[in-house]
Motif scaffolding. Structure first.
Motif, PDB file in Angstrom:
ATOM      1  N   HIS A 141      -3.652   0.019 -12.602  1.00  9.55           N
ATOM      2  CA  HIS A 141      -4.725   0.464 -11.426  1.00  9.55           C
ATOM      3  C   HIS A 141      -5.194  -0.292 -10.727  1.00  9.55           C
ATOM      4  N   GLU A 142      -5.574  -1.706 -11.181  1.00 11.64           N
ATOM      5  CA  GLU A 142      -6.205  -3.271  -9.983  1.00 11.64           C
ATOM      6  C   GLU A 142      -4.878  -3.058  -9.606  1.00 11.64           C
ATOM      7  N   GLY A 143      -3.823  -3.173 -10.302  1.00 11.97           N
ATOM      8  CA  GLY A 143      -3.094  -3.773  -9.386  1.00 11.97           C
ATOM      9  C   GLY A 143      -1.967  -3.587  -7.812  1.00 11.97           C
ATOM     10  N   VAL A 144      -2.600  -2.015  -8.424  1.00 10.91           N
ATOM     11  CA  VAL A 144      -2.083  -0.862  -7.369  1.00 10.91           C
ATOM     12  C   VAL A 144      -3.646  -1.254  -6.011  1.00 10.91           C
ATOM     13  N   VAL A 145      -4.392   0.054  -6.862  1.00  9.63           N
ATOM     14  CA  VAL A 145      -5.254   0.710  -6.167  1.00  9.63           C
ATOM     15  C   VAL A 145      -6.314  -0.546  -5.393  1.00  9.63           C
ATOM     16  N   ALA A 146      -7.025  -1.624  -5.943  1.00 16.63           N
ATOM     17  CA  ALA A 146      -7.098  -2.815  -5.725  1.00 16.63           C
ATOM     18  C   ALA A 146      -6.828  -3.548  -5.028  1.00 16.63           C
ATOM     19  N   VAL A 147      -5.283  -3.727  -5.083  1.00 18.13           N
ATOM     20  CA  VAL A 147      -4.855  -5.050  -4.325  1.00 18.13           C
ATOM     21  C   VAL A 147      -4.256  -4.037  -2.328  1.00 18.13           C
ATOM     22  N   ARG A 148      -4.146  -3.095  -2.846  1.00 16.62           N
ATOM     23  CA  ARG A 148      -4.357  -2.041  -1.192  1.00 16.62           C
ATOM     24  C   ARG A 148      -5.272  -2.114  -0.628  1.00 16.62           C
ATOM     25  N   GLY A 149      -6.550  -2.557  -0.787  1.00 15.81           N
ATOM     26  CA  GLY A 149      -7.545  -1.514  -0.694  1.00 15.81           C
ATOM     27  C   GLY A 149      -7.788  -3.138  -0.619  1.00 15.81           C
ATOM     28  N   ALA A 150      -7.792  -4.497  -1.017  1.00 11.91           N
ATOM     29  CA  ALA A 150      -7.767  -5.572  -0.226  1.00 11.91           C
ATOM     30  C   ALA A 150      -7.054  -6.092   1.062  1.00 11.91           C
ATOM     31  N   LEU A 151      -5.952  -5.687   0.473  1.00 10.43           N
ATOM     32  CA  LEU A 151      -5.297  -5.985   1.660  1.00 10.43           C
ATOM     33  C   LEU A 151      -5.396  -5.435   3.234  1.00 10.43           C
ATOM     34  N   ASN A 152      -6.082  -4.157   3.154  1.00  5.91           N
ATOM     35  CA  ASN A 152      -7.180  -3.690   4.135  1.00  5.91           C
ATOM     36  C   ASN A 152      -7.843  -4.568   4.281  1.00  5.91           C
ATOM     37  N   PHE A 153      -9.251  -4.772   3.673  1.00  5.17           N
ATOM     38  CA  PHE A 153     -10.040  -4.850   3.582  1.00  5.17           C
ATOM     39  C   PHE A 153     -10.589  -7.052   3.860  1.00  5.17           C
ATOM     40  N   PRO A 197     -10.097  -9.550   5.878  1.00  7.10           N
ATOM     41  CA  PRO A 197      -9.165  -9.863   6.866  1.00  7.10           C
ATOM     42  C   PRO A 197      -7.811 -11.604   6.718  1.00  7.10           C
ATOM     43  N   SER A 198      -8.498 -12.376   5.925  1.00 12.59           N
ATOM     44  CA  SER A 198      -7.665 -13.533   4.987  1.00 12.59           C
ATOM     45  C   SER A 198      -5.614 -12.819   4.296  1.00 12.59           C
ATOM     46  N   ARG A 199      -6.351 -11.834   4.085  1.00 11.34           N
ATOM     47  CA  ARG A 199      -4.740 -10.871   3.656  1.00 11.34           C
ATOM     48  C   ARG A 199      -3.856 -10.010   3.952  1.00 11.34           C
ATOM     49  N   LYS A 200      -4.114 -10.177   5.488  1.00 14.31           N
ATOM     50  CA  LYS A 200      -3.987  -8.668   6.615  1.00 14.31           C
ATOM     51  C   LYS A 200      -2.318  -9.367   6.573  1.00 14.31           C
ATOM     52  N   HIS A 201      -1.825 -10.828   6.802  1.00 15.14           N
ATOM     53  CA  HIS A 201      -1.169 -11.213   6.772  1.00 15.14           C
ATOM     54  C   HIS A 201       0.332 -10.719   5.725  1.00 15.14           C
ATOM     55  N   LEU A 202      -0.435 -10.147   4.773  1.00 15.91           N
ATOM     56  CA  LEU A 202       0.096  -9.605   3.174  1.00 15.91           C
ATOM     57  C   LEU A 202       0.981  -8.609   3.218  1.00 15.91           C
ATOM     58  N   ALA A 203      -0.009  -7.774   4.277  1.00 14.27           N
ATOM     59  CA  ALA A 203      -0.103  -5.868   4.519  1.00 14.27           C
ATOM     60  C   ALA A 203       1.383  -5.444   5.308  1.00 14.27           C
ATOM     61  N   THR A 204       2.300  -6.013   4.590  1.00 17.48           N
ATOM     62  CA  THR A 204       3.343  -5.695   5.259  1.00 17.48           C
ATOM     63  C   THR A 204       3.735  -3.969   4.972  1.00 17.48           C
ATOM     64  N   PRO A 205       4.210  -2.945   6.039  1.00 17.36           N
ATOM     65  CA  PRO A 205       4.584  -1.336   6.138  1.00 17.36           C
ATOM     66  C   PRO A 205       4.876  -1.263   4.769  1.00 17.36           C
ATOM     67  N   GLU A 206       6.130  -1.467   4.116  1.00 13.39           N
ATOM     68  CA  GLU A 206       7.216  -1.759   3.107  1.00 13.39           C
ATOM     69  C   GLU A 206       6.039  -1.474   2.107  1.00 13.39           C
ATOM     70  N   ARG A 207       4.668  -2.714   1.522  1.00 20.15           N
ATOM     71  CA  ARG A 207       4.546  -2.980   0.715  1.00 20.15           C
ATOM     72  C   ARG A 207       3.027  -2.313   0.843  1.00 20.15           C
ATOM     73  N   MET A 208       2.501  -1.863   1.870  1.00 22.10           N
ATOM     74  CA  MET A 208       1.589  -0.416   1.986  1.00 22.10           C
ATOM     75  C   MET A 208       1.942   0.450   1.490  1.00 22.10           C
ATOM     76  N   ALA A 209       3.779   1.056   1.773  1.00 18.11           N
ATOM     77  CA  ALA A 209       3.975   2.888   1.902  1.00 18.11           C
ATOM     78  C   ALA A 209       3.713   2.135   0.257  1.00 18.11           C
ATOM     79  N   ASP A 210       4.419   1.517  -0.685  1.00 21.27           N
ATOM     80  CA  ASP A 210       5.017   1.186  -1.992  1.00 21.27           C
ATOM     81  C   ASP A 210       3.751   1.379  -2.398  1.00 21.27           C
ATOM     82  N   LEU A 211       2.498   0.620  -2.470  1.00 23.62           N
ATOM     83  CA  LEU A 211       1.132   0.937  -3.051  1.00 23.62           C
ATOM     84  C   LEU A 211       0.405   1.919  -2.746  1.00 23.62           C
TER      85      LEU A 211
END
Length: 201
Positions: free
Chosen positions: A101-113, A115-129
């Motif tokens: 759960h954490e490695g998906v639900v929390a990670v997607r939230g962190a990529l959105n929340f 700012p230092s992680r925004k560059h990791l939020a590629t469309p492909e990764r976000m769709a997969d998560l």
């Protein structure tokens, strides 16, 4: 007791929530992401695994990892089932929370929340998560359709553990929580508990 807590983190929030529900007194040290306080705590060896939360006991011993901390704090309370199978079921949810759960639900939230992680939020990764997160939330939904709580007939630390990141899955992670009415009812049951505190309290 002293809690090294990252205010915005669901993992740290689990511990603060349980302490509030138990009515326990403690000192808090805020070690937000990328803060000088976090760097200082690491330099002083207060974070054995390099991250928060960490509970410092009265005798100075350090206990890291959120699910280990809440299990320790809940010993002797109603949040730990007395039935051996229900207790093992509770543990299985704790392991699943960190392993899946954490490695998906929390990670997607962190990529959105954060700012230092925004560059990791590629469309492909976000769709997969998003797809994987919905599948994981459905596992919880299936359990909660016929039960008030995740393990046994009363609330346990399994519920506190999964609440940490599930309650912000919509707002931070962008998950479609309207799909999960049983989860939403479960969230409401927890929020109605005496002593409940919000993540931003």
């Amino acid at each position: 007791m002293k809690l090294y807590s990252m205010p915005s983190s669901g993992n740290s929030y689990k511990v603060r929530l349980l302490l509030a529900l138990l009515g326990r007194d403690y000192e808090i040290v805020h070690v937000e992401d990328a803060s000088p306080a976090l760097a200082e705590a690491k330099a002083e060896g207060r974070l054995p695994f390099g991250k928060a939360p960490v509970l410092e006991l009265d005798d100075g011993r350090l206990l890291p990892e959120s699910n280990a901390i809440i299990y320790h704090l809940a010993e002797g309370s109603t949040y730990i089932p007395t039935d051996p199978l229900q207790r093992a079921t509770m543990l299985s949810w704790l392991f699943w929370e960190q392993n899946q759960h954490e490695g998906v639900v929390a990670v997607r939230g962190a990529l959105n929340f954060y700012p230092s992680r925004k560059h990791l939020a590629t469309p492909e990764r976000m769709a997969d998560l998003l797809d994987r997160g919905h599948a994981l939330l459905q596992i919880m939904e299936d359990r909660l359709k016929g039960h008030d709580w995740l393990a046994g007939d009363q609330m346990s630390v399994a519920d506190i553990s999964l609440y940490g990141y599930t309650h912000t899955a919509g707002a931070r992670g962008g998950f479609d929580m309207a799909r999960f009415p049983a989860i939403n009812q479960w969230l409401g049951r927890i929020q109605a508990l005496p002593g409940y505190v919000r993540i931003d309290a």
